[in-house]
Design a protein around this motif. Structure first.
Motif, PDB file in Angstrom:
ATOM      1  N   PRO A  84       7.670  -2.852   6.522  1.00 49.47           N
ATOM      2  CA  PRO A  84       6.439  -2.887   5.717  1.00 49.47           C
ATOM      3  C   PRO A  84       6.765  -3.196   4.259  1.00 49.47           C
ATOM      4  O   PRO A  84       7.793  -2.767   3.746  1.00 49.47           O
ATOM      5  CB  PRO A  84       5.880  -1.473   5.871  1.00 49.47           C
ATOM      6  CG  PRO A  84       6.999  -0.637   6.385  1.00 49.47           C
ATOM      7  CD  PRO A  84       7.921  -1.548   7.120  1.00 49.47           C
ATOM      8  N   LYS A  85       5.875  -3.959   3.629  1.00 49.21           N
ATOM      9  CA  LYS A  85       6.075  -4.256   2.202  1.00 49.21           C
ATOM     10  C   LYS A  85       5.795  -2.999   1.391  1.00 49.21           C
ATOM     11  O   LYS A  85       4.844  -2.274   1.679  1.00 49.21           O
ATOM     12  CB  LYS A  85       5.098  -5.364   1.757  1.00 49.21           C
ATOM     13  CG  LYS A  85       5.219  -6.635   2.581  1.00 49.21           C
ATOM     14  CD  LYS A  85       6.360  -7.513   2.116  1.00 49.21           C
ATOM     15  CE  LYS A  85       6.591  -8.687   3.047  1.00 49.21           C
ATOM     16  NZ  LYS A  85       7.155  -8.307   4.367  1.00 49.21           N
ATOM     17  N   HIS A 134       5.791  -0.898  10.782  1.00 49.27           N
ATOM     18  CA  HIS A 134       6.828  -1.899  11.023  1.00 49.27           C
ATOM     19  C   HIS A 134       6.270  -2.904  12.018  1.00 49.27           C
ATOM     20  O   HIS A 134       5.586  -2.525  12.960  1.00 49.27           O
ATOM     21  CB  HIS A 134       8.090  -1.240  11.574  1.00 49.27           C
ATOM     22  CG  HIS A 134       9.294  -2.129  11.499  1.00 49.27           C
ATOM     23  ND1 HIS A 134       9.487  -3.187  12.337  1.00 49.27           N
ATOM     24  CD2 HIS A 134      10.348  -2.128  10.645  1.00 49.27           C
ATOM     25  CE1 HIS A 134      10.616  -3.799  12.017  1.00 49.27           C
ATOM     26  NE2 HIS A 134      11.164  -3.172  10.992  1.00 49.27           N
ATOM     27  N   LEU A 135       6.574  -4.186  11.827  1.00 50.48           N
ATOM     28  CA  LEU A 135       5.902  -5.201  12.621  1.00 50.48           C
ATOM     29  C   LEU A 135       6.768  -5.836  13.706  1.00 50.48           C
ATOM     30  O   LEU A 135       6.291  -6.642  14.496  1.00 50.48           O
ATOM     31  CB  LEU A 135       5.371  -6.305  11.682  1.00 50.48           C
ATOM     32  CG  LEU A 135       4.435  -5.790  10.578  1.00 50.48           C
ATOM     33  CD1 LEU A 135       4.024  -6.921   9.647  1.00 50.48           C
ATOM     34  CD2 LEU A 135       3.201  -5.117  11.184  1.00 50.48           C
TER      35      LEU A 135
END
Lengths: 727, 313
Positions: free
Chosen positions: B245-246, B254-255
């Motif tokens: 995540p930024k 989280h991607l």
């Protein structure tokens, strides 16, 4: 007197933990009771795979009443003082206090505080939850929905229920009610998982144990062991065989069943061609079964005994059949390994060691092997072995690592090498060395005695130590991942117990020099080394890095030697006294010197010489400090002869002779002789201190006498540093 | 069960055994998943176990997982050992209080009568150094044979399991051999039929065992494997970083935990192959295991930042 019954019922507790857990439970509960003033007549704890149980007999119904008298203020004291006293003693009015008097103080108040003893169940309910929550399992776990929350109950495996009752024999006991993380105590347990799974309501230990027995649970481990051993021996006897007893296995097996039923199985006789150690290892380690032997020949029989946990409806036929299948499969594997391994000669396996890295900085197993073989050959003459045999043994020593059998049973390494070596016709000493070169594995392991084994075992261990010293991977604190302490102890025991003299220094130095290309040097020790180097002017004398590493490794050996000798009861100060001074790296010699020194110091001569030495050293220390100089030159015999007293002359003569004699004896490794030489000093030293004033008026005479004292110190230094000796 | 046709009986059909276990655990509320489509050393590696064991969400799943242990290859000559075999994996999170009874129920379902067979729970603390995971439990023995592994997960990918999951692993071939009473894996009746219609385990897998044993021990391209190990390791790190995540973004999830974890699985399998080829030393082994564990830990950490790991969408 009432009894306590406690049972903690859980999922299967590992066998190896049961006995200890039962003892811990007993100790924790009884200690907590005693701490609170509750004495008991007896306690016994039990364990089965599914439960810990505790019986504490003869507990009081309640704790003792406590009566306490507390002195208060004088009669007629100010109201504030009276109120404070009432509050502190827990009284509501001053009428409740009695009045006493003594001649000094006059009349004063006394409060009598009576605390009735607490009921035992209340105290138990208070103690037990904490004991359960903090139980010292070697490993514990969380489980179930409760484990969502931090701090949930931990137990060895999920805990299901708790029985806790307390009461006298004559009446129905009461349930001691408490709750541990949602598990409430009660009076219900369960029998054998399969044979009697129903709930059982229990009152007290007297009916608990028989009720469980009816429900096919024997709560006493020792009784289960007896049952197993008895049945096992019976079954063996009936077949004309003998049980190969195995206490460790028996204890473990007894921890795997609540109701032991011993059954006999067999395997194909053809498997008996496999080495017996292999058969035993696979059947024991994998199947937890006992093996049997023929009492006449001592050879293994093609039978085994298993301990099941079931009275099976078919008499155990299915169980035996299943176990036989597994044993057969295991032995087939072992047999396959045994046969295929024999198809490749040990020396032809070495190629494979080239692709196995021993350590990324220390190269492959093969490279290591080459080093060990060279070293074993070199050490052979020193330990009385044939160099060719030692080299051969070393070359083959690691070959079994790439056999199938050792791949499967790593614990058979060495032993399999020996079998295969024997089968391919190697010399008996070579075969033995292949097995024994790993030894000794610890302080109590057997030390090999065959010189070939000794040579290879030493080479293996020294190479390991030198290698890890070369790359600066030394043990630190509790961390010793490559078991280097054990390796050093192995070298020490090999040399001492076989009485072999070996100058480790040169062996280590030479071995290190060969590894210089891969040296890793800690910057700090490099700095220290460079500092030392800069002190040395002559380039030919300059030591190299191998020298410093050798020094460091020798210190490690010295430390290990100290530990080993201390464990045997030797005085550590004597070890220090010898080590701090001796330039020798011959461990056997060092130990002999320590022993001789110990014996000498036990004699009158030794004790007095030590006293004399101390006196000399003290005077020297003081005078040298005062004068700001050392008196380390040899005494001027001219001055002694011209001006000295008779005692002084005598000392000078004896000193010179004794020192030379002691040095010569040390040179010849005759430590008793060295001590004898030193003991001649005792009388003249005593006389000297008796009659001669060291601090004479004449400065030259005084200086010479101080030099004489120094000579005493020097003479003792031929055998040890007496300043390290304590007591 | 009585309506089951004979060829589906676990005592004579390998697939019947699988289907019976699936049905039994489906009845206990498990989702019945299919095998993960990557080479793994054990059913535990399936993200449905490794990753789902992490985080607070309840989860029940069961599935067959083909498992590859390159070192266990025996060229099809050993009747008990395979480099490719099936595990039946069950995970229940949190574990129900009666998990042992449920397990025994599954044995009953496949025809193991506890009045005849000696079932035992023998201590076996499970640890997967590569997954940074451990748990306490048992080997479950049936007449002296290990038929299942029973574990209460305590830690996975270096994280405490909260709640704890119960994991059951059945070694299907071994269990089937016992049920069918055959001495060799290759003699197992796969489809439960007779005569010309009968298909054995050997018919399906013998050739594969021979070929893969050659591959695993003799021909697997070690240079390529070392390279693939490094590549997978790097890719795993890269995906983890990309999915982070930024710091200033609204979405703190989280991607890409799952794709990253695939690379961790891949690295682990490369390591197993290299190990089988005998090109990794004892000491190096440790460092490779550590490298995979670091990946697993990082993936676990990422998973805990996803919805599946318990973060609100």
């Amino acid at each position: 007197m009432p009894d306590l019954l406690l049972e903690l019922f859980s999922e299967e507790i590992p066998a190896r933990m049961q006995r200890r857990a039962a003892e811990d439970l007993k100790k924790l509960v009884t200690d907590a009771l005693v701490e609170r003033g509750f004495l008991y007549e007896g306690a016994k704890a039990f364990a089965t795979p599914r439960r810990l149980a505790l019986h504490v007999a003869g507990l009081p119904v309640k704790g003792q009443d406590v009566r306490e008298e507390r002195k208060g203020p004088r009669v007629g004291s100010p109201e504030a003082a009276i109120q404070g006293f009432l509050k502190g003693a827990g009284l509501s009015s001053i009428e409740q206090a009695k009045i006493e008097s003594d001649p000094k103080k006059g009349e004063f108040y006394v409060a009598v505080i009576e605390k009735p003893g607490r009921s035992t169940p209340d105290v138990l309910a208070e103690i037990l939850p904490g004991i359960v929550k903090n139980f010292p399992w070697p490993k514990s776990m969380r489980w179930g929905a409760a484990s969502r929350e931090p701090g949930s109950l931990r137990w060895v495996r999920p805990l299901h229920s708790i029985v806790c009752t307390f009461g006298p024999e004559t009446e129905d006991p009461e349930v001691v009610r408490f709750d541990v993380d949602g598990i409430g105590s009660g009076d219900v347990t369960k029998g054998h998982r399969f044979l009697a799974p129903d709930e059982i309501r229990v009152k007290r230990f007297d009916d608990y144990a028989p009720a469980l027995e009816r429900a096919k649970v024997v709560i006493d481990t020792d009784r289960r062991k007896d049952m197993i051993l008895h049945d096992a021996k019976d079954l063996a006897f009936a077949q004309g065989l003998e049980l190969v007893e195995d206490e460790g296995l028996l204890e473990e097996v007894a921890g795997l069943v609540e109701w032991p039923v011993v059954l006999m199985g067999s395997f194909d006789e053809a498997f008996l061609d496999i080495p017996p150690e292999v058969i035993r290892t696979t059947i024991r380690a994998n199947q937890k079964c006992f093996v049997l032997r023929d009492p006449n020949t001592g050879k293994l029989a093609n039978k085994f005994l298993l301990t099941s946990n079931l009275i099976a409806s078919d008499g155990g036929k299915t169980i035996v059949g299943g176990n036989e299948r597994v044993v057969r499969a295991r032995l087939s594997d072992a047999n396959f390994f045994w046969k295929t391994d024999q198809q490749v000669k040990l020396e032809d396996r070495l190629e494979k060691l080239k692709s196995i890295v021993f350590h990324e900085k220390l190269g492959t197993q093969y490279e290591r092997l080459e080093r060990i073989a060279a070293l074993a050959k070199e050490l052979a003459p020193i330990v009385g072995a044939d160099p060719e045999l030692a080299e051969r043994a070393a070359r083959l020593a690691k070959a079994d690592l790439v056999t199938e059998m050792v791949g499967e049973f790593p614990e058979l390494q060495g032993l399999m090498g020996r079998y295969y070596a024997t089968l391919q016709g190697e010399h008996a000493s070579v075969a033995a060395a292949i097995e024994e070169h790993y030894k000794p594995l610890g302080p109590s392991d057997r030390v090999p005695t065959d010189p070939v084994s000794v040579a290879v075992a030493l080479a293996d261990k020294i190479d390991t130590l030198v290698g890890f010293w070369a790359i600066d991977e030394k043990p630190t604190g509790s961390k010793d991942p490559y078991a280097l302490r054990r390796a050093a102890l192995g070298v020490i025991r090999l040399l001492l117990e076989n009485k072999k003299n070996l100058q480790l220094r040169s062996v280590i130095y030479d071995a290190l020099q060969k590894l210089e290309a891969i040296f890793v040097v800690d910057p700090k020790s490099l700095e220290a080394a460079q500092a030392k180097l800069s002190e040395i002017d002559d380039p030919a004398e300059k030591p190299d890095l191998s020298y410093f590493k050798t020094q460091d490794l020798l210190e490690f050996f010295a430390d290990r030697l100290k530990v080993a000798l201390r464990d045997q009861g030797a005085r550590h100060d004597l070890i220090d006294a010898v080590l701090s001074l001796s330039g020798s790296s011959d461990l056997l010699m060092i130990v002999r010197r320590v022993e001789a020194l110990g014996r000498f110091l036990d004699t009158e001569d030794g004790k007095n010489l030590l006293a004399g030495y101390r006196r000399a050293a003290n005077i020297l220390r003081i005078e040298e400090k005062k004068d700001g100089r050392a008196y380390d030159e040899a005494p001027d015999l001219q001055i002694v002869g011209d001006q000295g007293q008779i005692e002084e002359k005598a000392l000078a003569v004896v000193l010179d002779g004794a020192k030379r004699e002691a040095a010569a004896a040390v040179e010849a490794e005759d430590f008793e002789g060295a001590m004898r030489a030193l003991s001649r000093l005792r009388q003249p030293v005593d006389a000297f201190f008796d009659k001669v004033t060291v601090n004479a008026e004449d400065p030259a005479l005084r200086a010479n006498r101080l030099r004489l004292l120094n000579s005493i110190r020097e003479a003792t230094r031929t055998v040890a540093d007496f300043s390290r000796i304590e007591g | 069960m009585t309506s089951e046709p004979a060829h589906m009986n676990p005592a004579r059909s390998f697939q019947g055994l699988i289907l019976t276990l699936q049905r039994y655990w489906a009845e206990q509320g498990c989702v019945i998943l299919q095998p993960y489509d990557m080479e793994v050393g054990a059913g535990t590696f399936h993200p449905a176990t490794t990753l789902r064991a992490l985080g607070p969400k309840s989860w029940r799943a069961a599935y067959v997982q083909p498992s590859r242990r390159p070192k266990d290859g025996r060229y099809g000559e050993n009747p008990n050992r395979l480099q490719h075999y099936y595990q039946f994996q069950v995970i229940l999170k949190p574990n129900p209080p009666n998990l042992q009874e449920l397990y025994l129920g599954s044995l009953k379902a496949i025809g193991i009568d506890t009045a005849l067979h000696d079932i035992r729970f023998v201590e076996d603390d499970w640890e997967s150094p590569t997954l940074g995971a451990w748990g306490l439990g048992w080997e479950c023995w049936c007449d002296g044979m290990e038929v299942s592994q029973f574990t209460y997960f305590q830690q996975v990918a270096g994280f405490e399991c909260s709640p704890v999951a119960g994991e059951l692993t059945y070694g299907l071939e071994r269990l089937a051999m016992y049920l069918q009473g055959v001495e060799s894996i290759y003699d197992l009746n796969f489809n439960g039929l007779d005569g010309v219609e009968k298909v054995t385990y050997g018919d399906v897998f013998l050739q594969a065992e021979q070929e893969y044993s050659r591959h695993n021990f003799e021909h697997a391209d070690t240079e390529m494997l070392f390279r693939h190990f490094r590549d997978a390791e790097a890719a795993c790190r890269k995906y983890l970083e990309a999915g982070e995540p930024k710091p200033d973004g609204n979405d703190q999830r989280h991607l890409m935990a799952l794709p990253a974890y695939d690379q961790c699985i891949k690295a682990s399998h490369m390591f197993n192959l290299l190990d089988a080829r005998g090109v990794i030393s004892v000491t190096e082994r440790q460092s490779y295991i550590l490298r995979v564990r670091e990946l697993a830990k990082a993936c676990g950490a990422a998973w805990l930042k996803t919805e599946g790991g318990g973060v609100a969408a």
